[in-house]
Design a protein around this motif. Structure first.
Motif, mmCIF file in Angstrom:
data_model
loop_
_atom_site.group_PDB
_atom_site.id
_atom_site.type_symbol
_atom_site.label_atom_id
_atom_site.label_comp_id
_atom_site.label_asym_id
_atom_site.label_seq_id
_atom_site.Cartn_x
_atom_site.Cartn_y
_atom_site.Cartn_z
ATOM 1 N N LEU A 237 38.053 12.222 48.218
ATOM 2 C CA LEU A 237 38.994 12.543 49.291
ATOM 3 C C LEU A 237 39.208 11.341 50.213
ATOM 4 O O LEU A 237 40.332 11.082 50.660
ATOM 5 N N ASP A 238 38.143 10.605 50.484
ATOM 6 C CA ASP A 238 38.285 9.394 51.298
ATOM 7 C C ASP A 238 39.159 8.364 50.582
ATOM 8 O O ASP A 238 39.971 7.674 51.208
ATOM 9 N N ARG A 239 38.981 8.252 49.267
ATOM 10 C CA ARG A 239 39.795 7.307 48.495
ATOM 11 C C ARG A 239 41.275 7.684 48.586
ATOM 12 O O ARG A 239 42.141 6.825 48.777
ATOM 13 N N GLN A 240 41.563 8.978 48.468
ATOM 14 C CA GLN A 240 42.950 9.418 48.547
ATOM 15 C C GLN A 240 43.525 9.201 49.950
ATOM 16 O O GLN A 240 44.701 8.859 50.099
ATOM 17 N N ALA A 241 42.691 9.394 50.970
ATOM 18 C CA ALA A 241 43.154 9.156 52.339
ATOM 19 C C ALA A 241 43.464 7.676 52.554
ATOM 20 O O ALA A 241 44.475 7.322 53.171
ATOM 21 N N ARG A 242 42.621 6.795 52.044
ATOM 22 C CA ARG A 242 42.885 5.349 52.169
ATOM 23 C C ARG A 242 44.156 4.968 51.425
ATOM 24 O O ARG A 242 44.938 4.130 51.885
ATOM 25 N N SER A 243 44.358 5.595 50.270
ATOM 26 C CA SER A 243 45.568 5.321 49.494
ATOM 27 C C SER A 243 46.811 5.766 50.261
ATOM 28 O O SER A 243 47.832 5.069 50.277
ATOM 29 N N ALA A 244 46.741 6.924 50.923
ATOM 30 C CA ALA A 244 47.882 7.425 51.693
ATOM 31 C C ALA A 244 48.232 6.494 52.849
ATOM 32 O O ALA A 244 49.397 6.399 53.257
ATOM 33 N N MET A 245 47.244 5.797 53.373
ATOM 34 C CA MET A 245 47.476 4.890 54.489
ATOM 35 C C MET A 245 48.285 3.664 54.080
ATOM 36 O O MET A 245 48.840 2.968 54.935
ATOM 37 N N THR A 246 48.351 3.386 52.790
ATOM 38 C CA THR A 246 49.060 2.188 52.321
ATOM 39 C C THR A 246 50.488 2.485 51.901
ATOM 40 O O THR A 246 51.178 1.590 51.420
ATOM 41 N N VAL A 247 50.938 3.740 52.057
ATOM 42 C CA VAL A 247 52.302 4.098 51.642
ATOM 43 C C VAL A 247 53.314 3.304 52.462
ATOM 44 O O VAL A 247 53.271 3.343 53.700
ATOM 45 N N PRO A 248 54.244 2.588 51.814
ATOM 46 C CA PRO A 248 55.240 1.801 52.565
ATOM 47 C C PRO A 248 56.124 2.698 53.429
ATOM 48 O O PRO A 248 56.374 3.858 53.098
ATOM 49 N N PRO A 266 48.101 17.100 52.272
ATOM 50 C CA PRO A 266 47.133 18.204 52.280
ATOM 51 C C PRO A 266 46.179 18.061 53.469
ATOM 52 O O PRO A 266 45.877 16.946 53.910
ATOM 53 N N ASP A 267 45.699 19.169 53.978
ATOM 54 C CA ASP A 267 44.832 19.147 55.157
ATOM 55 C C ASP A 267 43.648 18.196 54.985
ATOM 56 O O ASP A 267 43.316 17.427 55.887
ATOM 57 N N ALA A 268 42.979 18.277 53.830
ATOM 58 C CA ALA A 268 41.769 17.481 53.614
ATOM 59 C C ALA A 268 42.059 15.991 53.627
ATOM 60 O O ALA A 268 41.209 15.186 54.042
ATOM 61 N N ILE A 269 43.260 15.599 53.188
ATOM 62 C CA ILE A 269 43.638 14.189 53.188
ATOM 63 C C ILE A 269 44.108 13.766 54.576
ATOM 64 O O ILE A 269 43.717 12.712 55.094
ATOM 65 N N ARG A 270 44.940 14.607 55.200
ATOM 66 C CA ARG A 270 45.503 14.245 56.499
ATOM 67 C C ARG A 270 44.416 14.071 57.561
ATOM 68 O O ARG A 270 44.447 13.087 58.315
ATOM 69 N N THR A 271 43.471 14.990 57.639
ATOM 70 C CA THR A 271 42.451 14.882 58.682
ATOM 71 C C THR A 271 41.567 13.650 58.475
ATOM 72 O O THR A 271 41.181 12.992 59.447
ATOM 73 N N SER A 292 40.355 17.252 65.257
ATOM 74 C CA SER A 292 41.145 18.476 65.421
ATOM 75 C C SER A 292 42.245 18.280 66.457
ATOM 76 O O SER A 292 43.382 18.753 66.278
ATOM 77 N N ALA A 293 41.929 17.584 67.553
ATOM 78 C CA ALA A 293 42.929 17.330 68.586
ATOM 79 C C ALA A 293 44.035 16.422 68.064
ATOM 80 O O ALA A 293 45.227 16.638 68.354
ATOM 81 N N LEU A 294 43.668 15.411 67.275
ATOM 82 C CA LEU A 294 44.673 14.551 66.654
ATOM 83 C C LEU A 294 45.577 15.351 65.734
ATOM 84 O O LEU A 294 46.800 15.194 65.734
ATOM 85 N N ASP A 295 44.969 16.231 64.959
ATOM 86 C CA ASP A 295 45.733 17.026 64.007
ATOM 87 C C ASP A 295 46.703 17.961 64.729
ATOM 88 O O ASP A 295 47.800 18.246 64.232
ATOM 89 N N SER A 296 46.313 18.430 65.902
ATOM 90 C CA SER A 296 47.194 19.309 66.672
ATOM 91 C C SER A 296 48.461 18.576 67.111
ATOM 92 O O SER A 296 49.539 19.171 67.197
#
Length: 334
Positions: A237-248, A266-271, A292-296
């Motif tokens: 999940l951390d790998r997918q989150a790091r990958s999402a951060m590189t989206v142009p 997805p929630d698990a990736i976004r948080t 949680s506050a950031l996600d709100s």
């Protein structure tokens, strides 16, 4: 001719499995308190190092928190040499108060260990610690009590950076048995069994025995196995989150992120991504409440104002974007 005691063999196998792919001459430092776990580890590392052509040393940290701490440290050094490691360094540290005594002692300890490793140099040096399967089970239970997520519930990693923990597959009773079989005299930390000791002490002396009595002897290995499974999941999940951060085009600048793109994850990736974004900016470490506050701000936007983050940072939503910045360096979106 008989082989080694089963507990001694188990310790050696665990160390061999953890260090089996190291290059000849690699320096392996044992973080040793003089207790049964780290002393059994020192003996196992000494044995494996001789077999595999590794350099074995030990580092003992004197926290200075007890009146006889210097005596305990010297006793530990003596026992480590008896265990077969002859290069031993005793480091005296000053423990602060930030974050509580346990956290401050841990921070001071690892800083001293890393500093000594750097000072000694050598080929890709590693630090090995004596955390056992029992420590792993206790860590998982403490994380459960805090309502932690998968990363915390995955417990103690078997390897992180230069730190390796070979004994996460070994029970605490086996390290004690190994010391007895090798005629080593470990030090027993009195804070591990006192009523007013650290919270982990109460967990170790009261909660775990009760769990074993009710759920059976497999509860420790079961908790450790769950931690290993969760660790693999959390890593992915951390790998997918790091990958999402590189989206142009997902951000106009490094401190601004489109909330609609974040909301589509997805929630698990976004948080996880939100936590990484904030901590990469310098805020942190973030708790579950901060995340949680950031996600709100992303998912439940109702015009709320900025939220405070550790380190003097803040997060706010502006023009459909999530902005994380320090109040002293605010910039308006272009």
């Amino acid at each position: 001719m008989t082989g080694p005691h089963p507990a001694v063999a188990a310790c050696r196998v665990a160390v061999r499995d953890a260090l089996g792919d190291l290059e000849l001459g690699t320096r392996v430092w044992v973080a040793c308190s003089g207790g049964p776990d780290s002393l059994a580890l020192a003996a196992a590392v000494a044995f494996v190092a001789r077999k595999q052509g590794l350099f074995a040393g030990a580092i003992i940290v004197d926290h200075g928190l007890q009146p006889d701490s210097a005596v305990v440290a010297e006793r530990a050094a003596h026992e480590v040499r008896r265990a077969g490691i002859h290069t031993v360094h005793v480091e005296r540290v000053t423990v602060g108060r930030a974050g509580g005594m346990e956290a401050a002692a841990r921070e001071a300890r690892y800083a001293a260990l890393e500093a000594r490793m750097d000072a000694e140099g050598g080929l890709d040096p590693l630090l090995v610690t004596g955390h056992t399967m029992d420590d792993q089970a206790e860590t998982v239970l403490l994380a459960l009590a805090r309502g932690s997520g998968a990363r915390a519930l995955s417990g103690i990693p078997s390897r992180r950076g230069r730190i390796v923990r070979p004994f996460l597959t070994v029970r605490r009773k086996d390290t004690l048995a190994a010391c007895q079989a090798l005629d080593l005299d470990p030090w027993h930390d009195p804070t591990n069994v006192t009523e007013d000791g650290p919270r982990r002490s109460a967990l170790r002396t009261k909660v775990m025995p009760s769990l074993v009595e009710v759920l059976g002897p497999g509860v420790v290995s079961g908790l450790a196995r769950s931690a290993a499974l969760l660790q693999a999941d959390a890593d992915e999940l951390d790998r997918q989150a790091r990958s999402a951060m590189t989206v142009p085009s997902s951000a106009a600048r490094s401190d601004e992120w489109r909330c609609d793109m974040l909301a589509a994850l997805p929630d698990a990736i976004r948080t996880r991504m939100l936590k990484m974004l904030a901590e990469n900016k310098g805020a942190g470490p973030l708790t579950a409440t901060h995340v949680s506050a950031l996600d709100s701000l992303v998912m439940q936007w109702k015009g709320q104002g900025a939220i405070s983050l550790p380190g003097g940072y803040e997060a706010r939503r502006e023009y459909g974007r999530l902005v994380i910045s320090h109040p002293d360096h605010k910039e308006r979106p272009q």
